[in-house]
Motif scaffolding. Structure first.
Motif, mmCIF file in Angstrom:
data_model
loop_
_atom_site.group_PDB
_atom_site.id
_atom_site.type_symbol
_atom_site.label_atom_id
_atom_site.label_comp_id
_atom_site.label_asym_id
_atom_site.label_seq_id
_atom_site.Cartn_x
_atom_site.Cartn_y
_atom_site.Cartn_z
ATOM 1 N N TRP A 62 0.791 7.821 37.406
ATOM 2 C CA TRP A 62 1.423 8.825 38.272
ATOM 3 C C TRP A 62 2.891 8.469 38.539
ATOM 4 O O TRP A 62 3.405 8.712 39.630
ATOM 5 C CB TRP A 62 0.650 8.935 39.592
ATOM 6 N N PRO A 67 -1.589 8.552 43.540
ATOM 7 C CA PRO A 67 -2.299 9.382 42.555
ATOM 8 C C PRO A 67 -2.963 10.623 43.154
ATOM 9 O O PRO A 67 -4.096 10.936 42.802
ATOM 10 C CB PRO A 67 -3.346 8.402 42.004
ATOM 11 N N ASP A 68 -2.291 11.322 44.036
ATOM 12 C CA ASP A 68 -2.885 12.527 44.615
ATOM 13 C C ASP A 68 -1.803 13.610 44.678
ATOM 14 O O ASP A 68 -0.884 13.513 45.484
ATOM 15 C CB ASP A 68 -3.434 12.222 46.020
ATOM 16 N N SER A 69 -1.958 14.633 43.829
ATOM 17 C CA SER A 69 -0.886 15.629 43.722
ATOM 18 C C SER A 69 -0.706 16.419 45.009
ATOM 19 O O SER A 69 0.410 16.785 45.359
ATOM 20 C CB SER A 69 -1.136 16.563 42.538
ATOM 21 N N ASP A 70 -1.790 16.681 45.744
ATOM 22 C CA ASP A 70 -1.647 17.412 47.010
ATOM 23 C C ASP A 70 -0.841 16.586 48.016
ATOM 24 O O ASP A 70 0.052 17.096 48.695
ATOM 25 C CB ASP A 70 -3.029 17.740 47.601
ATOM 26 N N ASN A 72 1.236 14.150 47.301
ATOM 27 C CA ASN A 72 2.610 14.013 46.816
ATOM 28 C C ASN A 72 3.420 15.281 47.046
ATOM 29 O O ASN A 72 4.601 15.220 47.393
ATOM 30 C CB ASN A 72 2.617 13.642 45.331
ATOM 31 N N ALA A 73 2.785 16.437 46.859
ATOM 32 C CA ALA A 73 3.499 17.708 47.038
ATOM 33 C C ALA A 73 3.972 17.866 48.477
ATOM 34 O O ALA A 73 5.021 18.459 48.735
ATOM 35 C CB ALA A 73 2.594 18.874 46.649
#
Ligand code: HEC
Length: 142
Positions: A62, A67-70, A72-73
């Motif tokens: 990542w 490792p968490d797109s939500d 990170n967003a």
């Protein structure tokens, strides 16, 4: 309180981590020191509950961030080793830490260098911002 013994132990760990972070993680090309640093980086046993490694928040898959797109967003924080306890910032990529110069003001009056979002790991303690930064994770109460 950080004493000299803690600093020297941390300094050794710092060197190993810097070697790891500064090296492409290709299997088979690592020196024993680099392999040790890599092992430390991915070792969950080093966290208080044995459930979290550096890579938990700085995952190479990542871009060396969480490792968490939500998460990170939203620019949000990650949970630490203790369930329900969170840090107060989003993990930056750990990929460039060793390239950062000592924190300073340039001729235009801009602040440059250091590690952490605010540059507070200046490099003035151990001579390198990434080394100063590494005083943080192992001793972090969260
Ligand atoms: C629970 C999540 C978490 C874990 C686990 C974690 N970090 Fe971090 N890391 C962060 C956060 C959040 C920051 C930014 C803190 C700040 O700016 O105040 C950070 C910052 C950094 C930076 C600075 C990057 C830069 O360019 O400024 C490096 C390098 C780093 N971490 C390496 C590590 C290493 C090595 C470990 C394991 C010993 C580790 N981290 C474990 C969340 C984590």
């Amino acid at each position: 309180m950080i004493n000299k013994k803690t600093l020297s132990i941390t300094g050794i760990i710092v060197v190993l981590l810097m070697v790891t972070l500064g090296t492409v993680m290709a299997q088979g090309d690592l020196t024993p020191e680099e392999q040790l640093g890599k092992s430390i980086f991915f070792d969950e046993n080093l966290s208080i509950n044995g459930n979290q490694s550096c890579a938990s928040c700085h995952d190479p898959a990542w871009g060396w961030t969480g490792p968490d797109s939500d998460t990170n967003a939203g620019g949000a924080v990650y949970e630490g080793s203790i369930a329900g306890r969170f840090g107060d910032r989003k993990p930056p990529s750990a990929a460039y830490a060793t390239l950062s110069p000592i924190f300073h003001m340039d001729k235009k009056g801009l602040f440059i260098g250091g590690n952490f979002w605010d540059g507070r790991a200046t490099g003035e303690v151990l001579g390198n911002p990434a080394a100063d930064q590494a005083l943080g994770p192992f001793l972090n109460s969260v």
